[in-house]
Design an enzyme around this catalytic site. Structure first.
Site, PDB file in Angstrom:
ATOM      1  N   SER A   1       0.748  -1.359  -0.132  1.00 37.55           N
ATOM      2  CA  SER A   1      -0.039   0.221  -0.015  1.00 37.55           C
ATOM      3  C   SER A   1       0.763   1.376  -0.057  1.00 37.55           C
ATOM      4  O   SER A   1       0.358   2.434  -0.200  1.00 37.55           O
ATOM      5  CB  SER A   1      -0.822   0.059   1.075  1.00 37.55           C
ATOM      6  OG  SER A   1      -0.269  -0.110   2.345  1.00 37.55           O
ATOM      7  N   ARG A   2       2.034   1.045   0.351  1.00 38.96           N
ATOM      8  CA  ARG A   2       2.830   2.398   0.303  1.00 38.96           C
ATOM      9  C   ARG A   2       4.422   1.902   0.411  1.00 38.96           C
ATOM     10  O   ARG A   2       4.694   0.937   0.228  1.00 38.96           O
ATOM     11  CB  ARG A   2       2.762   3.128   1.494  1.00 38.96           C
ATOM     12  CG  ARG A   2       2.756   2.508   2.883  1.00 38.96           C
ATOM     13  CD  ARG A   2       2.206   3.188   4.087  1.00 38.96           C
ATOM     14  NE  ARG A   2       1.986   2.745   5.379  1.00 38.96           N
ATOM     15  CZ  ARG A   2       2.987   2.489   6.081  1.00 38.96           C
ATOM     16  NH1 ARG A   2       4.025   3.307   5.992  1.00 38.96           N
ATOM     17  NH2 ARG A   2       2.841   1.867   7.361  1.00 38.96           N
TER      18      ARG A   2
ATOM     19  N   LYS B   1      15.464 -10.217   9.304  1.00 36.83           N
ATOM     20  CA  LYS B   1      16.066 -10.278   7.895  1.00 36.83           C
ATOM     21  C   LYS B   1      17.150 -11.371   7.577  1.00 36.83           C
ATOM     22  O   LYS B   1      17.175 -11.772   6.578  1.00 36.83           O
ATOM     23  CB  LYS B   1      16.562  -8.538   7.520  1.00 36.83           C
ATOM     24  CG  LYS B   1      15.475  -7.794   7.622  1.00 36.83           C
ATOM     25  CD  LYS B   1      14.280  -8.012   6.665  1.00 36.83           C
ATOM     26  CE  LYS B   1      13.436  -6.814   6.612  1.00 36.83           C
ATOM     27  NZ  LYS B   1      12.200  -7.064   5.878  1.00 36.83           N
TER      28      LYS B   1
ATOM     29  N   ASN C   1       7.071  -8.401   1.126  1.00 48.71           N
ATOM     30  CA  ASN C   1       7.582  -7.355   1.409  1.00 48.71           C
ATOM     31  C   ASN C   1       7.144  -6.847   2.640  1.00 48.71           C
ATOM     32  O   ASN C   1       7.830  -5.928   3.350  1.00 48.71           O
ATOM     33  CB  ASN C   1       7.143  -6.310   0.252  1.00 48.71           C
ATOM     34  CG  ASN C   1       7.366  -5.015   0.508  1.00 48.71           C
ATOM     35  OD1 ASN C   1       8.501  -4.207   0.573  1.00 48.71           O
ATOM     36  ND2 ASN C   1       6.200  -3.992   0.849  1.00 48.71           N
TER      37      ASN C   1
ATOM     38  N   VAL D   1      -0.093 -10.053   7.859  1.00 53.66           N
ATOM     39  CA  VAL D   1       0.833 -11.186   7.502  1.00 53.66           C
ATOM     40  C   VAL D   1       1.272 -12.026   8.495  1.00 53.66           C
ATOM     41  O   VAL D   1       1.693 -13.085   8.447  1.00 53.66           O
ATOM     42  CB  VAL D   1       1.912 -10.862   6.443  1.00 53.66           C
ATOM     43  CG1 VAL D   1       1.424 -10.324   5.218  1.00 53.66           C
ATOM     44  CG2 VAL D   1       2.803  -9.758   7.162  1.00 53.66           C
TER      45      VAL D   1
ATOM     46  N   TYR E   1      15.437  -6.570  14.420  1.00 52.52           N
ATOM     47  CA  TYR E   1      15.098  -6.221  12.790  1.00 52.52           C
ATOM     48  C   TYR E   1      16.048  -7.047  11.869  1.00 52.52           C
ATOM     49  O   TYR E   1      15.881  -7.871  11.240  1.00 52.52           O
ATOM     50  CB  TYR E   1      15.275  -4.908  12.483  1.00 52.52           C
ATOM     51  CG  TYR E   1      14.731  -4.522  11.320  1.00 52.52           C
ATOM     52  CD1 TYR E   1      13.665  -4.438  10.467  1.00 52.52           C
ATOM     53  CD2 TYR E   1      15.965  -3.960  10.138  1.00 52.52           C
ATOM     54  CE1 TYR E   1      13.384  -4.194   9.321  1.00 52.52           C
ATOM     55  CE2 TYR E   1      15.854  -3.636   8.749  1.00 52.52           C
ATOM     56  CZ  TYR E   1      14.665  -3.819   8.428  1.00 52.52           C
ATOM     57  OH  TYR E   1      14.164  -3.456   7.017  1.00 52.52           O
TER      58      TYR E   1
HETATM   59  P1  NAP Z   1       6.762   1.212   5.154  1.00 53.22           P
HETATM   60  O1  NAP Z   1       6.732   2.424   4.117  1.00 53.22           O
HETATM   61  O2  NAP Z   1       6.950   1.346   6.601  1.00 53.22           O
HETATM   62  O3  NAP Z   1       5.625   0.189   4.654  1.00 53.22           O
HETATM   63  C1  NAP Z   1       5.423  -0.958   5.089  1.00 53.22           C
HETATM   64  C2  NAP Z   1       4.133  -1.617   4.554  1.00 53.22           C
HETATM   65  O4  NAP Z   1       4.119  -2.946   5.324  1.00 53.22           O
HETATM   66  C3  NAP Z   1       2.892  -0.923   4.437  1.00 53.22           C
HETATM   67  O5  NAP Z   1       2.171  -1.362   3.320  1.00 53.22           O
HETATM   68  C4  NAP Z   1       1.983  -1.628   5.626  1.00 53.22           C
HETATM   69  O6  NAP Z   1       0.755  -1.599   5.522  1.00 53.22           O
HETATM   70  C5  NAP Z   1       2.819  -2.940   5.524  1.00 53.22           C
HETATM   71  N1  NAP Z   1       2.637  -4.055   6.725  1.00 53.22           N
HETATM   72  C6  NAP Z   1       3.368  -3.607   7.857  1.00 53.22           C
HETATM   73  N2  NAP Z   1       2.815  -4.604   8.762  1.00 53.22           N
HETATM   74  C7  NAP Z   1       2.118  -5.493   8.053  1.00 53.22           C
HETATM   75  C8  NAP Z   1       1.409  -6.625   8.636  1.00 53.22           C
HETATM   76  N3  NAP Z   1       1.497  -7.188   9.629  1.00 53.22           N
HETATM   77  N4  NAP Z   1       0.628  -7.143   7.640  1.00 53.22           N
HETATM   78  C9  NAP Z   1       0.469  -6.666   6.439  1.00 53.22           C
HETATM   79  N5  NAP Z   1       1.034  -5.506   6.009  1.00 53.22           N
HETATM   80  C10 NAP Z   1       2.027  -4.912   6.877  1.00 53.22           C
HETATM   81  O7  NAP Z   1       8.226   0.315   4.625  1.00 53.22           O
HETATM   82  P2  NAP Z   1       9.202   0.340   3.462  1.00 53.22           P
HETATM   83  O8  NAP Z   1      10.222   1.051   3.950  1.00 53.22           O
HETATM   84  O9  NAP Z   1       8.515   0.689   2.353  1.00 53.22           O
HETATM   85  O10 NAP Z   1       9.779  -1.173   3.627  1.00 53.22           O
HETATM   86  C11 NAP Z   1       9.189  -2.369   2.868  1.00 53.22           C
HETATM   87  C12 NAP Z   1      10.021  -3.648   3.161  1.00 53.22           C
HETATM   88  O11 NAP Z   1      11.482  -3.277   2.687  1.00 53.22           O
HETATM   89  C13 NAP Z   1      10.279  -4.145   4.580  1.00 53.22           C
HETATM   90  O12 NAP Z   1      10.321  -5.509   4.785  1.00 53.22           O
HETATM   91  C14 NAP Z   1      11.267  -3.202   5.251  1.00 53.22           C
HETATM   92  O13 NAP Z   1      11.984  -4.227   6.077  1.00 53.22           O
HETATM   93  C15 NAP Z   1      12.423  -3.406   3.730  1.00 53.22           C
HETATM   94  N6  NAP Z   1      13.307  -2.524   3.982  1.00 53.22           N
HETATM   95  C16 NAP Z   1      13.115  -1.174   3.633  1.00 53.22           C
HETATM   96  C17 NAP Z   1      14.352  -0.256   3.840  1.00 53.22           C
HETATM   97  C18 NAP Z   1      14.211   1.223   3.709  1.00 53.22           C
HETATM   98  O14 NAP Z   1      15.051   1.738   3.630  1.00 53.22           O
HETATM   99  N7  NAP Z   1      13.154   1.797   3.680  1.00 53.22           N
HETATM  100  C19 NAP Z   1      15.758  -0.905   3.543  1.00 53.22           C
HETATM  101  C20 NAP Z   1      15.731  -2.208   3.713  1.00 53.22           C
HETATM  102  C21 NAP Z   1      14.516  -3.044   3.674  1.00 53.22           C
HETATM  103  P3  NAP Z   1      -0.079  -0.402   6.290  1.00 53.22           P
HETATM  104  O15 NAP Z   1       0.175   0.803   5.316  1.00 53.22           O
HETATM  105  O16 NAP Z   1      -1.250  -1.060   6.294  1.00 53.22           O
HETATM  106  O17 NAP Z   1       0.465  -0.164   7.668  1.00 53.22           O
END
Ligand code: NAP
Length: 248
Positions: free
Chosen positions: A17-18, A161, A92, A66, A157
């Site tokens: 979603s985002r 991972k 994701n 999830v 975290y």
């Molecule tokens: P984000 O902007 O915080 O978005 C998180 C997304 O996950 C949202 O769509 C949220 O839904 C959903 N979510 C969280 N908990 C959930 C659950 N229990 N069931 C279903 N959906 C859930 O995060 P992001 O930065 O895009 O990160 C996405 C992935 O990339 C994650 O696995 C993160 O660990 C990984 N990652 C991110 C970075 C970074 O720098 N951003 C770096 C390395 C890895 P809602 O909107 O409904 O809350």
């Protein structure tokens, strides 16, 4: 560049979603895929993403947590009933919490592990029997560079991972003979809400540590997902691909 690469395929993107998940869903739709975005609670962002996706192709949204095995199974059964199949699963959805290890609460371990690691198990375990019956599929798990090397103040975290990385390698070995590929992507710092707590000073300090001198964009992860989901990567499985601007 990705146009038509995934025409006729169906993908599920958890946490679509985002942030990164939205970027992944956009690139998948541009590649011709029908996409289901999953989210936990933020209806407004899910709706916004859905509208953007439906301007390019075909998408649906599905609310489910999830970390719940039951909800994942129900979601996957529902999608298969409606679309007939799921060819691509992008795990994701993820959460993080920054802080000293000694201050961490037991509930934080459960929350982070149940979302980030058990969530991957829940979706894979519910979908793999279906992929086996279709004799094919591509699973892509979104890990983190901290899963490769560990991050101070993000111990739980990092553990979640690191677990995803081993899970990916093991499942790839088990499912390879059934034509199901399993890979992970380890993003570096990507510009999303997950990093919104960083001060301006911390942002520039971090950028100085990145050889490409900037944070990654959600699209960078989306393009890697399209590659791993498509036949362009048909001989790649069990890999953790780091997309971090050269930071590690
Ligand atoms: P984000 O902007 O915080 O978005 C998180 C997304 O996950 C949202 O769509 C949220 O839904 C959903 N979510 C969280 N908990 C959930 C659950 N229990 N069931 C279903 N959906 C859930 O995060 P992001 O930065 O895009 O990160 C996405 C992935 O990339 C994650 O696995 C993160 O660990 C990984 N990652 C991110 C970075 C970074 O720098 N951003 C770096 C390395 C890895 P809602 O909107 O409904 O809350």
């Amino acid at each position: 560049m990705n146009m038509g690469l995934l025409t006729g395929k169906v993908a599920l993107v958890t946490g679509g979603s985002r942030g990164i998940g939205r970027g992944i869903a956009l690139e998948l739709v541009k590649a011709g895929c029908s996409v289901v975005i999953n989210y936990r609670k933020n209806e407004v962002e899910a709706e916004k993403t859905l509208n953007a996706l439906n301007e390019i192709g075909y998408a649906k949204a599905f609310k489910a947590d999830v970390s719940s095995y039951f909800e994942c199974k129900a979601m996957i059964e529902e999608i298969i009933k409606e679309f007939g199949k799921i060819d691509i699963l992008v795990n994701n959805a993820g959460v993080s919490k920054v802080g000293l290890f000694i201050d961490a609460k037991e509930e934080e371990w459960d929350y982070i592990m149940n979302t980030n690691l058990k969530g991957v198990f829940n979706c894979c375990h519910s979908l793999v029997p279906h992929m086996l019956s279709k004799n094919g599929g591509s699973i892509i798990n979104i890990s983190s560079m901290w899963g490769n090397v560990g991050a101070s103040c993000e111990v739980i975290y990092s553990a979640s991972k690191g677990g995803i990385n081993s899970f990916t390698k093991a499942l790839a070995k088990e499912l390879g003979p059934s034509n199901i590929r399993v890979n992970a992507i380890s993003p570096g710092v990507i510009d999303t809400e997950m990093n919104s707590w960083l001060s301006e000073e911390e942002v520039s300090e971090l950028q100085e540590d990145i050889p490409l001198c900037k944070f990654g964009e959600c699209e960078d992860i989306g393009n890697t997902v399209v590659f791993l989901a498509s036949d362009k990567s048909k001989y790649i499985t069990g890999q953790v691909i780091t997309v971090d601007g050269g930071m590690l």
